[in-house]
Scaffold this active site. Structure first.
Site, PDB file in Angstrom:
ATOM      1  N   SER A 239       0.846  -1.187   0.000  1.00 14.29           N
ATOM      2  CA  SER A 239       0.000   0.000   0.000  1.00 14.29           C
ATOM      3  C   SER A 239       0.889   1.248   0.000  1.00 14.29           C
ATOM      4  O   SER A 239       1.647   1.463  -0.941  1.00 14.29           O
ATOM      5  CB  SER A 239      -0.975  -0.036   1.178  1.00 14.29           C
ATOM      6  OG  SER A 239      -1.988   0.915   1.025  1.00 14.29           O
TER       7      SER A 239
ATOM      8  N   ASP B  42      -8.922  -4.525  -6.357  1.00 18.45           N
ATOM      9  CA  ASP B  42      -8.564  -3.623  -5.257  1.00 18.45           C
ATOM     10  C   ASP B  42      -9.427  -2.356  -5.328  1.00 18.45           C
ATOM     11  O   ASP B  42      -9.301  -1.573  -6.268  1.00 18.45           O
ATOM     12  CB  ASP B  42      -7.086  -3.262  -5.373  1.00 18.45           C
ATOM     13  CG  ASP B  42      -6.555  -2.534  -4.143  1.00 18.45           C
ATOM     14  OD1 ASP B  42      -7.364  -1.931  -3.417  1.00 18.45           O
ATOM     15  OD2 ASP B  42      -5.331  -2.559  -3.933  1.00 18.45           O
TER      16      ASP B  42
ATOM     17  N   HIS C 180      -7.647  -5.262  -1.628  1.00 17.50           N
ATOM     18  CA  HIS C 180      -6.353  -4.621  -1.353  1.00 17.50           C
ATOM     19  C   HIS C 180      -5.380  -5.561  -0.654  1.00 17.50           C
ATOM     20  O   HIS C 180      -4.164  -5.449  -0.827  1.00 17.50           O
ATOM     21  CB  HIS C 180      -6.588  -3.372  -0.502  1.00 17.50           C
ATOM     22  CG  HIS C 180      -5.377  -2.492  -0.368  1.00 17.50           C
ATOM     23  ND1 HIS C 180      -4.626  -2.073  -1.445  1.00 17.50           N
ATOM     24  CD2 HIS C 180      -4.781  -1.950   0.728  1.00 17.50           C
ATOM     25  CE1 HIS C 180      -3.628  -1.309  -1.031  1.00 17.50           C
ATOM     26  NE2 HIS C 180      -3.691  -1.230   0.280  1.00 17.50           N
TER      27      HIS C 180
END
Length: 714
Positions: A584, A659, A691
């Protein structure tokens, strides 16, 4: 400061990803055990799968109240365990039960049902919230808001709900501390709810790929389907939110007269003690001004602006106000306006006094002691990487440390009166201890000590210390995981694990300094792991966090490179074999570091990476970067696309195909830029995954990450 934990390899079992990864088959046996407890007034109750005990607070001895089989037999319920039961009334033998089909108020002493309601009607609901006082159930199903009253009557509150018009669910993409969209009044007679109009928000074109064993019905297409997400990107049109009030008595809806909701955020909804006044923080789109407003929920009209806060960069209200139990005219308000997150005492006119102060952060408000007018908090007063429990006198602001040892990471649970505290804590070398504390005299007794779940396994060495940030003055905390059978005369390939973004940290005083299981796995394979919390991460104050404003990645990389400088100074680190991995924001940092310092990092694995902040969502993206229109230079500087040409080392990018957080456009665009530049990253995708990878696929993911380092960083 350097502290160390060491392990020695003997005739022991090796740790595997099935042991260490949360999707692994043996993971549940490898995490420290705990005791699940709740409060029944001032009585401490231990909830287990099959049994329920009351715990003596001075001896820690347990007395059985009832068993799962007894409760099911007496009540006619089909509960599978006792973890979710609750005790609504002090000193009365009553429990709230919910088995998914019905909910019940049950007297276990007299084996009598006092109230029963059908909750199966909400089966398949997107969200639901049951109020134990009025015994009313609010739920959203097929986009429509419903309320079931105490008599079982189902009232459909809305008729125009849709994918574009969302009722009763979390809004503003879960920013500003928002976790839901249904808010019962204290007496359960009124329901506040979010209404989010996202007709004007662009669709992101997600694609759903059928399962491998999917067999279409006759005439049904086997082609992947279009399943778009409403995704407002930075600088684009965002949704509009309003707040409605449903009155169970009259059946009417009243909307708060907040004015035009365009480019505004509404958060931290809370009810006043009168069950008629609603309090809410309102922010402008720039997020540099917030106001605490009160509303009359009968008319919907605003009553007063109680508090206003502005900041040259941004403000971020994350907590609703909390009224004092002994004085309903006063409430506690959270703010970071003096540079650190602290508590302030307010009334309806304005500030009364600041309750906490100092270069540290309040992290949680646990509750109150009405008799002695005290507030209980969790904070990092003792040390930036610790969390400790304090009582705060609301008259004098004097603080008293209540937890067992003043070390480690403590999580508290307070009894109804505030006279007793469960202190559940870890230290770097203690997997978990639980103590019961008398908050009046500070005496604590041991209730539970978790055995070391890694007993009998090989364990790497753990260290924690500090280095200076790139500013030359700020202390940054790091964790180091040393290879098994560490030899300081050897040189080891080294992997930096990084996150680096807001609202997160990697290093604290929990067991093994909060190390991830994957780090232990890689240390067993001969790698040294290094993890540094750079400026921009959480729990260190406003200046520490806001240094990254409008230039995400720049100061963070400078600090991480100070970590690299530190690593290169160590004789046992092989400076020619440095790797980096993150997910991320950490994926963004991984690619950024590899392409900004291409001669430093040999191998990297970037998961779910942000590539250009103009493709990230409005609320988070604009808080830290402003809009692309207002900050074009910042967006251009922080974009990874122009850096694709700099890639030299081996880089693997991994994403979930579906995602909804960091949409696949980021990774695809970087690949396109690499193709144009002639650089060669590797790429792997998990179809159908969001995600983060779910279930056992997480083991597969970490096998892949590990193998990439085995192949290229050796």
């Amino acid at each position: 400061m350097v502290a160390a934990l060491t392990g020695h390899a003997q005739e022991l079992k090796s740790l595997t990803l099935e042991d260490l990864n949360f999707g692994g088959t043996n993971y549940h046996n490898m995490v420290p055990k705990t005791r699940y407890t709740t409060w029944w007034g001032d009585e401490l109750v231990h909830l287990d799968t099959e049994d329920c005990f009351v715990v003596n607070k001075t001896t820690a001895k347990e007395r059985k109240l009832f068993t799962l089989s007894e409760l099911n037999k007496w009540s006619g319920m089909t509960l599978r365990h006792l973890y979710d039961i609750s005790f609504p009334e002090t000193r009365k033998p009553l429990v709230w039960l919910n088995d998914g089909k019905q909910c019940m108020l049950f007297n276990w002493k007299h084996k009598k049902v006092l109230w029963k309601g059908d909750v199966s009607i909400a089966k398949g609901a997107e969200v639901q919230d049951f109020n134990t006082v009025s015994k009313a159930l609010a739920y959203v199903k097929d986009h429509q808001l419903h309320v079931v009253d105490a008599h079982g009557n189902d009232h459909q509150v809305t008729t125009d709900g849709s994918r574009e018009l969302v009722y009763g669910q979390s809004v503003h993409r879960n920013e500003f501390g928002i976790t839901g969209g249904l808010f019962w009044s204290n007496d359960g007679t009124r329901l506040a709810f979010y209404r989010m109009d996202q007709n004007m928000v662009s669709d992101y074109p997600q694609v759903n790929i059928p399962e491998l064993d999917w067999k279409p019905a006759k005439g049904e297409s086997r082609i992947a389907t279009f399943e778009p997400d409403k995704y407002p990107m930075a600088g684009e049109t965002s949704h509009k939110v309003t707040v409605g009030i449903y009155d169970l008595t009259t059946g009417k809806i009243t909307y708060l007269a907040t004015g035009d909701p365009t480019d505004r955020y509404f958060t931290n909804v809370s009810w006043g003690p009168d069950n008629q006044t609603l309090y809410m923080f309102e922010l402008n789109r720039d997020q540099n001004e917030c106001r605490l407003m009160s509303y009359d929920t009968t008319t919907g009209k605003p009553m007063a602006e109680i508090y206003r806060e502005t900041d040259a960069k941004y403000v971020e209200p994350l907590h609703p106000i909390t009224f004092l139990p002994w004085d309903k005219s006063k409430f506690v308000l959270w703010s970071q306006r003096d540079g650190y997150m602290h508590l302030y005492l307010y009334n309806k006119v304005g500030e009364v006094r600041q309750l906490t102060k100092g270069p540290w952060m309040v992290m949680k408000l646990l509750g109150f002691d009405a008799k002695h007018k005290r507030i209980f908090i969790e904070s990092n007063t003792c040390n930036p990487i610790q969390k400790n429990i304090f009582a705060v006198d609301t008259e004098t602001s004097k603080q008293t440390l209540l937890d067992v040892n003043g070390q480690g990471w403590h999580t508290g649970s307070l009894s109804e009166s505030g006279l007793y505290l469960v202190d559940n804590y870890q230290t770097p070398d203690i997997p978990r201890n639980i103590a019961i504390v008398n908050t009046k005299n500070g005496k604590a007794i041991s209730y539970f000590k978790a055995p070391n779940p890694w007993q009998g396994y090989t364990v790497p060495g753990y260290e924690c210390g500090t280095i200076k940030a790139a500013d030359g003055t700020t202390d940054l905390y790091y964790r180091m995981v040393k290879p098994l059978n560490f030899d300081p005369n050897k040189k080891y390939p080294t992997i930096i694990y990084v996150y680096g973004g807001p609202h997160a940290h990697n290093v604290d005083a929990r067991w093994h300094y909060c190390s991830r299981g994957w780090e232990a796995f890689m240390a067993e394979k001969g790698y040294l792991l290094f993890i540094l919390d750079n400026r921009g991460s959480e729990h260190r104050g406003k200046d520490f966090e806001q240094v990254t404003f409008r230039r995400l990645g720049e100061e963070e990389m400078k600090d991480q490179m100070e970590g690299v400088k530190f690593l290169k100074s160590l004789p046992y680190v092989d400076a020619d074999k440095l790797g980096i991995h993150g997910w991320s924001f950490g994926g963004f940092m991984t690619i950024n570091l590899m392409t900004t310092y291409p001669d430093v990092f040999k191998v990297g694995v970037a998961g779910g990476p942000v590539v250009d902040w103009k493709w990230y969502e409005v609320m988070y993206g604009e808080r830290y970067m402003d809009t692309p229109q207002a900050n074009p230079e910042g967006y251009a500087t922080c974009s990874l696309l122009p850096k694709a040409k700099n890639l030299k080392g081996r880089l693997e990018i991994i994403i979930g195909l579906n995602d909804p957080v960091v949409v696949p456009q980021h990774a695809f665009s970087f690949l396109k830029a690499c193709i144009a530049a002639g650089t060669q990253p590797d790429f792997f995708v998990y179809p159908g995954e969001p995600h983060n990878m779910r279930g056992h696929q997480s083991v597969h993911l970490h096998e892949r990450i590990s193998q990439y380092f085995f192949d290229y960083l050796k």
